[in-house]
Design an enzyme around this catalytic site. Sequence first.
Site, mmCIF file in Angstrom:
data_model
loop_
_atom_site.group_PDB
_atom_site.id
_atom_site.type_symbol
_atom_site.label_atom_id
_atom_site.label_comp_id
_atom_site.label_asym_id
_atom_site.label_seq_id
_atom_site.Cartn_x
_atom_site.Cartn_y
_atom_site.Cartn_z
ATOM 1 N N HIS A 1 9.042 51.651 45.960
ATOM 2 C CA HIS A 1 9.814 53.019 46.490
ATOM 3 C C HIS A 1 11.267 52.604 46.825
ATOM 4 C CE1 HIS A 1 5.743 54.201 44.966
ATOM 5 N NE2 HIS A 1 6.529 54.002 43.722
ATOM 6 N N GLU B 1 2.195 35.190 24.824
ATOM 7 C CA GLU B 1 2.598 33.934 26.291
ATOM 8 C C GLU B 1 1.954 33.546 26.621
ATOM 9 O OE1 GLU B 1 1.630 37.536 29.586
ATOM 10 O OE2 GLU B 1 0.243 38.128 27.908
ATOM 11 N N ASP C 1 5.374 34.220 31.090
ATOM 12 C CA ASP C 1 4.670 33.075 31.356
ATOM 13 C C ASP C 1 4.000 32.014 30.653
ATOM 14 O OD1 ASP C 1 2.483 34.270 33.263
ATOM 15 O OD2 ASP C 1 1.640 35.985 31.956
ATOM 16 N N CYS D 1 10.124 40.870 26.770
ATOM 17 C CA CYS D 1 9.801 41.528 27.508
ATOM 18 C C CYS D 1 10.017 40.915 28.969
ATOM 19 C CB CYS D 1 8.774 42.640 27.520
ATOM 20 S SG CYS D 1 7.130 41.522 27.784
#
Length: 591
Positions: free
Chosen positions: A194, A436, A460, A507
Amino acid sequence: MLQDVFLVGIGASPGIAIGSAYVVDRRRMSAVERTLEPHELEEEVRLFHAALQHSREQLEDVKKRVADPHIAEHLHIIDTHLLILKDPMLVDETVATIRREKINAEGALMRTLKGFRAVFDVIDDEYLRERRSDVDSVGDRILRNLVGVSQQSLADIERKSVVVAHDLSPADTMQMDKSRIIGFITDLGGRTSHTTILARSLGIPAVVGLESVTSQIRERMPVIIDGCTGTVVLNPSPDTFREYLDKKQFYEYQAEELTYFRGLDAVTLDGHNIILRSNIEIAEEVPIALREGAQGVGLFRTEFLYMKRKCVPSEDEQVEAYREIIESMAPHPVTIRTLDVGGDKLVSDIDLSDEANPAMGLRAIRFSLKEKILFKVQLRAILRASAHGKARILFPMITGVAEIKSCKNLLNEVKRELAEEGHAFDADIEIGIMIETPAAALVTELLAREVDFLSVGTNDLIQYCLAVDRGNEHVAYLYEPLHPAVLRALRMICRAAQQAGVMVGICGEMAADPLYTLVLLGLGFDEWSMNAPFISQVKRIIRQVYRPEAEQLVAELFELGSAPEAARRLAGEMNRRFPSLFGKPIGGPVE
């Protein structure tokens, strides 16, 4: 004093900062465990609750002081820390330990935090693993309040400085004044904490994960930090200073230029349009994605909802989490990936036995189809949230048609239940699968017939295709996105999707790396999803090329017999076309 001491960490927030060091003490608190007499226990419990209350007041004060609108968008992070302060796993376990073990509050809290850390340390996913830093930050704050040790606020720093610390909390980052704090470097930290998310939102360059920088630097030492490459230079020579000053000026010019592309479409010179979306994990990343021009969310990882809990999130909790993101991203779609857990124990209700090879074991869709009750709760929540905007469902690690049909049957069952109960939802919600594994790549033409869209997870896919664990230092060099086998797998997937008439996206990390932009364009990917800060740079490249040129480049790569050959050919082409983006790093090699 040695000049030009080069250190390499993790480039967490891009940009160049040149200034003098301001060292702040943010070492982790330690505590001495001591035994108490029975009559002292309740007073110790009271002191612990008082420290919790003081911690809550401090965080609420931070929220009140936030003035920067870019930071105000991320006040959810402080709310998360406030929730941790109320978490029964933290509070009740510590109180129980005080009473059961007859020890002081500091010692009991340290035991509780140790248990938290053990859970996070075995998690493979970098983003989820980084959530440990939130627990550490809250735990450290409570310990300081227990022992009465205060710490300097970064808001009190008066001179223009590069902050140097062992670690920084989100509350620290929220108090940074950009006119005085021009960058920061830390021993600890990762790209997805964060703290670094906030640094990127503020536009403050940061390098983290340097391990021991606080022991190598002294107050007011000249420092250069390059948040793009993760390079830090201590006591730079005049030549290095001039080089980085030029680089800083060029970076700032380029960054300003890239803002021009945020509101433009990613369309090639010959009119071919690419959809660029963002990968996100938490709601506070949505404003960054929108600011960078994302056309929706291409991958929303839902695992974070299941962490640091004694029980799985309820249906209503999940509906609220999904709804918030869907409404914030409207009218663009949000692609929600169903739970993708591996051999890690995320919550008490999800107790996966140890597996010799969790990467190939009971994970992702295999786990969901085994735990159908839990899976149905998530599907119900996604469908209910779909009534508030455009949502899509993405099933991870699909290897065959049978798995898709099982998912679709369960989804249809859930739709019937929700209709009978009177819940609103998108009855025509689009469903997609992640490609993947080599198995999925080989049968893409069969899988594509069953779904509305495909999304390739290159991280992956490359690992499985090449049998390489990129986290293993001994074989990581074999992780090669341009390996002939990988390129052929990607071409096979794109062609199968095109023949089936379904959208094919990507992605994985290849989508975010500008080096591979022409490759993905030439292969035929329609939709790319990436971390938001990379969108403008990728868009800039797309808008400056003709698609047939990219296709020709890909054809040439397919004629080469090895990844190194392909890498040299691609690097040469990108350097020729975009020398300002792919020039050689200055200040020596960065490994």
